[in-house]
Scaffold this motif. Structure first.
Motif, short mmCIF file in Angstrom:
data_model
loop_
_atom_site.label_atom_id
_atom_site.label_comp_id
_atom_site.label_asym_id
_atom_site.label_seq_id
_atom_site.Cartn_x
_atom_site.Cartn_y
_atom_site.Cartn_z
N MET B 9 44.73 51.42 30.82
CA MET B 9 43.60 49.85 30.16
C MET B 9 44.79 48.71 30.78
SD MET B 9 42.49 50.25 26.18
CE MET B 9 42.93 48.87 25.90
N SER B 10 45.92 48.89 30.20
CA SER B 10 47.05 47.56 30.24
C SER B 10 47.12 47.46 31.93
CB SER B 10 47.71 48.19 29.64
OG SER B 10 48.92 48.66 30.93
N PRO B 11 47.46 48.99 33.41
CA PRO B 11 47.60 48.29 34.70
C PRO B 11 46.14 47.95 35.37
CG PRO B 11 47.88 50.29 33.86
CD PRO B 11 47.49 49.90 32.65
N LEU B 12 45.52 47.94 34.62
CA LEU B 12 43.24 47.38 35.46
C LEU B 12 43.54 46.36 34.40
CD1 LEU B 12 41.43 50.81 34.41
CD2 LEU B 12 41.91 49.60 37.07
N GLY B 13 43.99 46.60 33.29
CA GLY B 13 43.23 44.69 32.89
C GLY B 13 44.83 43.67 33.82
N VAL B 14 46.08 43.90 34.32
CA VAL B 14 46.40 43.66 34.82
C VAL B 14 45.83 42.82 36.31
CG1 VAL B 14 48.57 43.41 36.06
CG2 VAL B 14 48.82 43.94 34.06
N LEU B 15 45.43 44.16 36.59
CA LEU B 15 44.68 44.50 37.83
C LEU B 15 43.63 43.23 38.00
CD1 LEU B 15 44.71 48.01 39.63
CD2 LEU B 15 46.23 45.79 40.46
N ILE B 16 42.42 43.47 37.09
CA ILE B 16 41.54 42.36 37.13
C ILE B 16 41.68 40.81 36.70
CG2 ILE B 16 38.75 41.89 35.87
CD1 ILE B 16 39.79 44.93 35.39
N LEU B 17 42.65 41.16 36.34
CA LEU B 17 43.07 39.27 36.07
C LEU B 17 43.73 39.15 37.65
CD1 LEU B 17 42.89 38.08 32.88
CD2 LEU B 17 45.47 38.24 32.97
N TRP B 18 44.63 39.57 37.93
CA TRP B 18 45.23 39.72 38.56
C TRP B 18 44.18 38.80 40.40
CZ3 TRP B 18 49.39 42.79 41.14
CH2 TRP B 18 49.71 42.62 42.57
N GLU B 19 43.24 39.76 39.93
CA GLU B 19 42.06 39.47 41.36
C GLU B 19 41.35 38.13 41.20
OE1 GLU B 19 41.04 41.80 43.33
OE2 GLU B 19 39.70 40.90 44.52
N ILE B 20 40.97 38.08 40.03
CA ILE B 20 40.46 36.82 39.25
C ILE B 20 40.96 35.63 39.32
CG2 ILE B 20 39.85 35.55 37.32
CD1 ILE B 20 38.81 37.69 35.59
N VAL B 21 42.21 35.45 39.64
CA VAL B 21 43.00 34.73 39.90
C VAL B 21 43.29 34.16 40.96
CG1 VAL B 21 45.91 33.92 39.54
CG2 VAL B 21 44.47 34.58 37.44
N ALA B 22 43.20 35.49 41.53
CA ALA B 22 43.53 35.50 43.24
C ALA B 22 42.03 34.68 44.35
CB ALA B 22 43.91 36.77 44.05
N ARG B 23 40.92 35.59 43.02
CA ARG B 23 39.67 35.26 43.69
C ARG B 23 39.65 33.25 43.64
NH1 ARG B 23 35.76 39.40 44.35
NH2 ARG B 23 37.38 40.70 45.92
N LEU B 24 40.10 32.95 43.04
CA LEU B 24 39.24 31.73 41.97
C LEU B 24 40.57 30.48 43.24
CD1 LEU B 24 38.60 32.28 38.03
CD2 LEU B 24 37.08 31.76 40.49
N ASN B 25 41.62 31.27 44.05
CA ASN B 25 42.38 30.57 44.17
C ASN B 25 43.30 29.60 43.59
OD1 ASN B 25 42.80 30.29 47.01
ND2 ASN B 25 40.66 29.66 48.15
N TRP B 26 43.47 30.39 42.29
CA TRP B 26 44.57 29.17 40.81
C TRP B 26 46.05 29.31 41.80
CZ3 TRP B 26 42.48 31.18 36.09
CH2 TRP B 26 41.30 30.59 35.78
N VAL B 27 45.74 30.30 42.81
CA VAL B 27 47.20 30.30 42.92
C VAL B 27 47.71 30.57 45.08
CG1 VAL B 27 49.85 31.67 42.89
CG2 VAL B 27 48.29 31.40 41.40
#
Lengths: 258, 256
Positions: B9-27
């Motif tokens: 759960m925790s590694p997958l959660g981090v990965l999904i959140l990270w992917e969203i942040v990157a896709r939305l170009n927040w960083v």
């Protein structure tokens, strides 16, 4: 025939800065071969220390301690110890624990297995050979410890409050078992306990020690018939001994009771 | 199965959140490339095979330094626990060197052993040696006195007391020290390869940084993480095999 002969034993321990604590004062005692002798006394009276001296694991400060006429000089596999806390080897199975002594003496594997099986059967643990200590109850652990001690074919079995950590029922069972085992194994037993009833029930003689510094204040022969059964605990003769010794204790430790 | 799912759960959660942040170009992806991009880079490294020699070189250095530390640490630890004289001689020097950061010694190691594999093995040795030696000493000194009494009364003496009682009884502590050191070896090898090396997984990461290939950096870090994880798993396995009696008597065992 005298097996253990203690003459005017003193024991002092170093304490704090240069201080000395007198633990045992002028203890003399003779124990015959195949005798079952109990030592009772209050905590800290030096009875366990005396047992360790006989085991060769504690030095005397003064006096003489002879076994079969020879001075005790370090531990010997013919003097076996059984502890209240069992001290089984947790990484060894029941069989490994029981065969430890013969293994240390370099006895060949085949012979060792025979010895191991014999004593495991003697203490009633057949079928538990490959269990580990943490898988056993307290009573079973003490059975293993007794088998382990006997596997060295000792002349003296030294038992330091062996049933002190067990519940009352297990304790009674093991007392009966111990007498049976003792009869079969043919050895001298020196048994340290807090319980006067236990001492009377088991022993040929009950030796009572004073508070520290430990001295012998009574040495009572128990003339009760053997083999002793549980029924004996209800008999008048048993109660007489029990009462006699308890009175001795109360007189000696009157100050403590109040 | 359910336990495995919970662990993910925790590694997958981090990965999904990270992917969203990157896709939305927040960083800016230069600073934080998307996991998918890192995965792509990782695939490239594996398919081309270029990552394997680096892994091999790093593991070879780590394992040699580790084994050296295990042998010397175990031997010295046993000697120190055995003899007060040896302890008095070696204890001060151990206590003085131990707190020094491994990397503070890197320049000296380069001077002494050159910038080749010798200095790297020496650095790994420094990193791995202390947990092993200290746990060995503590393990032996911590053996229950009652157990020793029991063994002596049963006829064990001299060397037997060591091989049959002290060492088996101290083994859980000793093995724990060895397991800590496997992690130490990974920490140290990556660091030293970043400082001075043209091979190894640490070099791969620092080299990627020099050319601003952030996704490659991340891919290298993933490889480092997997190597460490794998080594620890292996160490735990060995520990479990050797010490089943111990695990079953402790909290670790009680919790499954």
């Amino acid at each position: 025939m005298i097996l253990i002969e203690a003459e005017n034993i003193h024991k002092t321990f170093a304490e704090g800065k240069g201080g000395q604590l007198l633990a045992i004062e002028d203890l003399s005692l003779q124990i015959r071969k195949n005798e079952f002798v109990s030592i009772v006394g209050p905590s800290g009276c030096g009875k366990s220390t005396f047992l360790l001296m006989v085991a060769g694991l504690e030095r005397l400060s003064q006096g003489r301690l002879l076994i079969e006429g020879k001075p005790v000089n370090g531990p010997d596999h013919r003097r076996a110890l059984v502890f209240q806390e069992y001290h089984l080897f947790p990484w060894k199975s029941v069989r490994g624990n029981v065969e430890f002594g013969p293994e240390m003496r370099g006895i060949a594997r085949g012979e060792r297995r025979k010895i191991g099986s014999h004593f495991i059967r003697l203490v009633g643990l057949e079928g538990f050979e490959s269990r580990y200590p943490h898988e056993l109850s307290g009573g079973m652990k003490q059975r293993v410890a007794i088998a382990r001690a006997l596997a060295n074919d000792p002349t003296v079995l030294l038992m330091d409050e062996p049933f002190g950590a067990l519940d009352a029922l297990t304790r009674e069972t093991l007392q009966v078992e111990l007498l049976r085992i003792w009869q079969e194994a043919q050895c001298t037993v020196l048994f340290v306990t807090h319980s006067i009833s236990e001492a009377v029930y088991l022993s040929d003689r009950v030796v009572m020690m004073s508070r520290r510094p430990g001295r012998i204040i009574a040495d009572v022969r128990v003339d009760l018939p053997r083999p002793r059964t549980r029924g004996l605990l209800l008999s008048d003769e048993f109660r007489d001994y029990d009462r006699q010794l308890k009175k001795l204790v109360w007189n000696e430790f009157e100050g403590d009771v109040q | 199965m359910r336990m495995d799912a919970r662990k993910l759960m925790s590694p997958l959660g981090v990965l999904i959140l990270w992917e969203i942040v990157a896709r939305l170009n927040w960083v800016d992806p230069f600073f934080l490339p998307a996991p998918s991009a890192v995965w792509g880079e990782l695939q490239k490294m594996v398919v081309s095979g270029e990552v394997f020699p680096h892994i091999g070189v790093s593991l070879a250095r780590a394992v040699s330094g580790y084994l050296l530390a295990a042998v010397v640490g175990l031997a010295l630890g046993l000697l120190i626990a055995w003899s007060t004289l040896v302890e008095q001689i070696f204890d001060p020097i151990i206590e003085l060197i131990r707190p020094i950061s491994t990397f503070a010694l890197v320049p000296i190691m380069f001077v002494w052993f050159g910038i080749g594999d010798g200095s790297k093995v020496a650095i790994i040795f420094k990193a791995c040696f202390f947990p092993i030696v200290i746990n060995t000493i503590a393990g032996i000194k911590g053996v229950d006195a009652g157990l020793i009494r029991a063994a002596r009364s049963l006829g064990a003496h001299g060397l037997q007391l060591w091989t049959k009682v002290l060492i088996p009884s101290a083994l859980p502590m000793i093995v724990t020290g060895m397991r800590i050191s496997t992690a130490m070896s990974m920490l140290a090898i990556v660091g030293v390869e970043m400082l001075a090396s043209d091979t190894g997984i640490g070099f791969l990461v620092i080299d990627a940084q020099r050319v601003f290939a952030t996704d490659r950096m991340f891919a290298g870090i993933v490889v480092i993480s997997l190597m460490g994880f794998g080594l620890d798993r292996l160490a735990r396995r060995i520990q479990g095999r050797m010490l089943s009696w111990h695990l079953e008597t402790t909290l670790a065992g009680a919790r499954g």
